[in-house]
Design a protein around this motif. Structure first.
Motif, PDB file in Angstrom:
ATOM      1  N   UNK A 130       7.978   5.334  -1.549  1.00  0.00           N
ATOM      2  CA  UNK A 130       6.620   5.522  -1.031  1.00  0.00           C
ATOM      3  C   UNK A 130       6.111   4.179  -0.541  1.00  0.00           C
ATOM      4  N   UNK A 131       5.605   4.158   0.685  1.00  0.00           N
ATOM      5  CA  UNK A 131       5.074   2.906   1.229  1.00  0.00           C
ATOM      6  C   UNK A 131       3.677   3.108   1.773  1.00  0.00           C
ATOM      7  N   UNK A 132       2.815   2.106   1.513  1.00  0.00           N
ATOM      8  CA  UNK A 132       1.496   2.057   2.129  1.00  0.00           C
ATOM      9  C   UNK A 132       0.578   3.164   1.682  1.00  0.00           C
ATOM     10  N   UNK A 133      -0.363   3.501   2.565  1.00  0.00           N
ATOM     11  CA  UNK A 133      -1.367   4.500   2.247  1.00  0.00           C
ATOM     12  C   UNK A 133      -2.633   3.866   1.716  1.00  0.00           C
ATOM     13  N   UNK A 134      -3.562   4.715   1.323  1.00  0.00           N
ATOM     14  CA  UNK A 134      -4.848   4.258   0.814  1.00  0.00           C
ATOM     15  C   UNK A 134      -5.003   4.661  -0.642  1.00  0.00           C
ATOM     16  N   UNK A 135      -5.744   3.857  -1.390  1.00  0.00           N
ATOM     17  CA  UNK A 135      -6.011   4.185  -2.790  1.00  0.00           C
ATOM     18  C   UNK A 135      -7.449   4.629  -2.997  1.00  0.00           C
ATOM     19  N   UNK A 136      -8.179   4.859  -1.930  1.00  0.00           N
ATOM     20  CA  UNK A 136      -9.537   5.383  -2.065  1.00  0.00           C
ATOM     21  C   UNK A 136      -9.780   6.474  -1.033  1.00  0.00           C
ATOM     22  N   UNK A 155      -1.560   4.526 -12.212  1.00  0.00           N
ATOM     23  CA  UNK A 155      -2.734   3.737 -11.823  1.00  0.00           C
ATOM     24  C   UNK A 155      -2.699   3.344 -10.357  1.00  0.00           C
ATOM     25  N   UNK A 156      -1.823   3.989  -9.576  1.00  0.00           N
ATOM     26  CA  UNK A 156      -1.706   3.666  -8.159  1.00  0.00           C
ATOM     27  C   UNK A 156      -1.834   4.934  -7.314  1.00  0.00           C
ATOM     28  N   UNK A 157      -3.049   5.473  -7.202  1.00  0.00           N
ATOM     29  CA  UNK A 157      -3.222   6.645  -6.330  1.00  0.00           C
ATOM     30  C   UNK A 157      -2.915   6.293  -4.891  1.00  0.00           C
ATOM     31  N   UNK A 158      -2.414   7.260  -4.152  1.00  0.00           N
ATOM     32  CA  UNK A 158      -2.064   7.048  -2.752  1.00  0.00           C
ATOM     33  C   UNK A 158      -2.394   8.298  -1.941  1.00  0.00           C
ATOM     34  N   UNK A 159      -2.913   8.073  -0.749  1.00  0.00           N
ATOM     35  CA  UNK A 159      -3.069   9.151   0.219  1.00  0.00           C
ATOM     36  C   UNK A 159      -2.816   8.607   1.614  1.00  0.00           C
ATOM     37  N   UNK A 160      -2.327   9.474   2.481  1.00  0.00           N
ATOM     38  CA  UNK A 160      -1.914   9.123   3.836  1.00  0.00           C
ATOM     39  C   UNK A 160      -0.878   7.995   3.819  1.00  0.00           C
ATOM     40  N   UNK A 161       0.003   8.072   2.845  1.00  0.00           N
ATOM     41  CA  UNK A 161       1.134   7.172   2.712  1.00  0.00           C
ATOM     42  C   UNK A 161       2.362   7.831   3.347  1.00  0.00           C
ATOM     43  N   UNK A 213     -10.650   7.509   2.131  1.00  0.00           N
ATOM     44  CA  UNK A 213     -10.770   6.736   3.365  1.00  0.00           C
ATOM     45  C   UNK A 213     -11.878   7.222   4.292  1.00  0.00           C
ATOM     46  N   UNK A 214     -12.352   8.439   4.130  1.00  0.00           N
ATOM     47  CA  UNK A 214     -13.426   8.917   5.001  1.00  0.00           C
ATOM     48  C   UNK A 214     -14.776   8.337   4.596  1.00  0.00           C
ATOM     49  N   UNK A 215     -14.843   7.755   3.384  1.00  0.00           N
ATOM     50  CA  UNK A 215     -16.098   7.172   2.926  1.00  0.00           C
ATOM     51  C   UNK A 215     -15.992   5.662   2.746  1.00  0.00           C
ATOM     52  N   UNK A 216     -14.973   5.204   2.035  1.00  0.00           N
ATOM     53  CA  UNK A 216     -14.855   3.793   1.696  1.00  0.00           C
ATOM     54  C   UNK A 216     -13.980   3.060   2.700  1.00  0.00           C
ATOM     55  N   UNK A 217     -12.733   3.532   2.825  1.00  0.00           N
ATOM     56  CA  UNK A 217     -11.799   3.025   3.835  1.00  0.00           C
ATOM     57  C   UNK A 217     -11.543   1.526   3.721  1.00  0.00           C
ATOM     58  N   UNK A 218     -11.338   1.056   2.503  1.00  0.00           N
ATOM     59  CA  UNK A 218     -11.026  -0.361   2.315  1.00  0.00           C
ATOM     60  C   UNK A 218      -9.744  -0.568   1.522  1.00  0.00           C
ATOM     61  N   UNK A 219      -9.252   0.461   0.869  1.00  0.00           N
ATOM     62  CA  UNK A 219      -8.168   0.272  -0.077  1.00  0.00           C
ATOM     63  C   UNK A 219      -6.787   0.546   0.465  1.00  0.00           C
ATOM     64  N   UNK A 220      -6.476   0.065   1.670  1.00  0.00           N
ATOM     65  CA  UNK A 220      -5.137   0.265   2.223  1.00  0.00           C
ATOM     66  C   UNK A 220      -4.125  -0.600   1.465  1.00  0.00           C
ATOM     67  N   UNK A 221      -2.901  -0.106   1.342  1.00  0.00           N
ATOM     68  CA  UNK A 221      -1.884  -0.745   0.507  1.00  0.00           C
ATOM     69  C   UNK A 221      -0.664  -1.138   1.339  1.00  0.00           C
ATOM     70  N   UNK A 222       0.141  -2.049   0.777  1.00  0.00           N
ATOM     71  CA  UNK A 222       1.377  -2.435   1.453  1.00  0.00           C
ATOM     72  C   UNK A 222       2.531  -2.614   0.459  1.00  0.00           C
ATOM     73  N   UNK A 223       2.422  -1.972  -0.703  1.00  0.00           N
ATOM     74  CA  UNK A 223       3.522  -2.059  -1.646  1.00  0.00           C
ATOM     75  C   UNK A 223       4.454  -0.859  -1.500  1.00  0.00           C
TER      76      UNK A 223
END
Length: 394
Positions: free
Chosen positions: A317-323, A299-305, A325-335
């Motif tokens: 694995x650290x950080x990245x986006x869960x959405x 349940x934790x998709x990641x890209x550009x992590x 990013x070229x469209x939404x770009x709000x779901x950056x992570x820090x776990x």
């Protein structure tokens, strides 16, 4: 796959981010750069700070950086060599760059040094490239960037022009070039390549196994692939690995990690249909078989992590986006997601068991002072990692 860990034990936590650099030294994860979203703006993370995460204690620290500090960037290619962190390329407010910087991770000063090469020519500006570290050198591959039309080699097709991006005689596009940087000589060279090279690409993933460098997938013009290619770092010969089993879907912005002498671990990315991915796969390069692995982060998709290899073949694995990013770009992570890919040694199993249970087991608490000093210190660090967070205590 056995259970994995996802923890932030300290009150201080690194900011969420994508397109950052992360390297691991001993049990310390160092994170620099990248960007995040604030309202409708994309904000680069500060260039003069580096975050350090102690994987044994679960504690974050942040340090101010000095020296020839690079611009705030995302999409740099980072690696660790001789206990220094190197970054090359990336994209800043002025576009892609081709500068290389390094910082000593051992002295606690975190002083950046911009490297001016004495021999050869640096690659053209680019970001979203990858690298291998072998024999004291850094070998860079691919990426997206720009060149003058006069320097585009149309005959060898090492650079594919992005038809949607050009200004005057400057063209943007993807490349499949191989460049070698030797820190001892401050030199750039290009080896003579043999075999059929992979198509030019960016946002792919790479890993090193022995004297061979592997790449997987990435953005190839308007599509995303899952092909695997191997470059022999001695003979400089490319070979494509054709799997004999079910293969992962094509993707970009994923990671690839070497977890044994013959296996690679792939995680996440953005699929062909622009879906953020959370699947994990292991490739045996000898049998050429892919195998999807179970893990707790479906349940934790990641890209550009980022993904770094820790002790006992853990992949962090650290950080990245869960959405997307070229469209939404709000779901950056820090776990930090810790994947266990090999059975743990008995010592680590015992250490973790004690650390997890000492607070609720009186017998363990009473026996703890009887441990030898060195072992006691090690167990106390793990106890710090497993201590309840403030949220759990409420």
């Amino acid at each position: 796959m056995d259970s994995a860990l996802e923890r932030h034990c300290s009150e201080l936590v690194a900011r969420e981010r994508s397109g950052h650099t992360a390297v691991l030294r001993e049990n310390l994860l160092y994170v620099w750069g990248g960007y995040m979203s604030v309202a409708d703006d994309e904000i680069f993370l500060p260039n003069d700070e580096i975050w350090k995460y102690d994987l044994e204690q679960g504690v974050w620290e942040v340090f101010h950086m000095k020296g020839e500090v690079p611009p705030s960037m995302s999409g740099t290619c980072g690696c660790s060599l001789n206990e220094h962190m190197y970054i090359f390329g990336g994209c800043d407010d002025n576009g892609q760059t081709n500068q290389i910087y390094c910082v000593d991770l051992t002295d606690g000063n975190y002083t950046w040094r911009k490297i001016i090469h004495d021999i050869g020519s640096a690659p053209s500006p680019r970001d979203k490239l990858s690298c291998w570290v072998y024999n004291g050198r850094i070998i860079y591959f691919g990426g997206y960037g720009h060149k003058l039309l006069s320097s585009v080699d149309s005959e060898n097709k090492t650079f594919i022009v992005d038809e949607a991006s050009w200004v005057g005689d400057v063209f943007w596009g993807w490349n499949n070039e191989v460049h070698i940087f030797d820190p001892t000589q401050a030199s750039w060279t290009e080896p003579r390549i043999h075999g059929r090279a992979p198509a030019p690409r960016a946002a792919h993933a790479s890993a090193t196994l022995g004297s061979k460098g592997y790449i997987c997938g990435g953005r190839v013009m308007e599509t995303r692939t899952s092909d695997i290619h191997c470059l022999d770092l001695v003979s400089w010969t490319w070979t494509e690995i054709v799997p004999v089993s079910t293969i992962p879907v094509g993707r970009s912005w994923h990671t690839l990690s070497a977890v044994s002498e013959n296996t690679l671990f792939l995680f996440g990315g953005l699929s062909v249909d622009c879906k953020p991915m959370s699947d994990g796969w292991v490739l045996d390069v000898e049998t050429r078989q892919w195998r999807e692995v179970e893990h707790p982060y479906k349940n934790k998709p990641r890209l550009w992590h980022t993904a770094c290899l820790g002790k006992d073949s853990d992949v962090i694995v650290f950080g990245g986006s869960c959405d997307y990013i070229l469209l939404v770009d709000t779901g950056h992570c820090n776990d930090a997601l810790v994947f266990q890919l090999q059975p743990y040694p008995l010592f680590r199993i015992c250490e973790d068991f004690i650390a997890k249970n000492v607070r609720k087991c009186e017998l363990l608490r009473n026996r703890l002072p009887l441990l030898p000093p060195k072992l006691l210190t090690s167990v106390q660090k793990r106890m710090s990692f497993y201590r309840p967070t403030r949220k759990q205590q409420q």
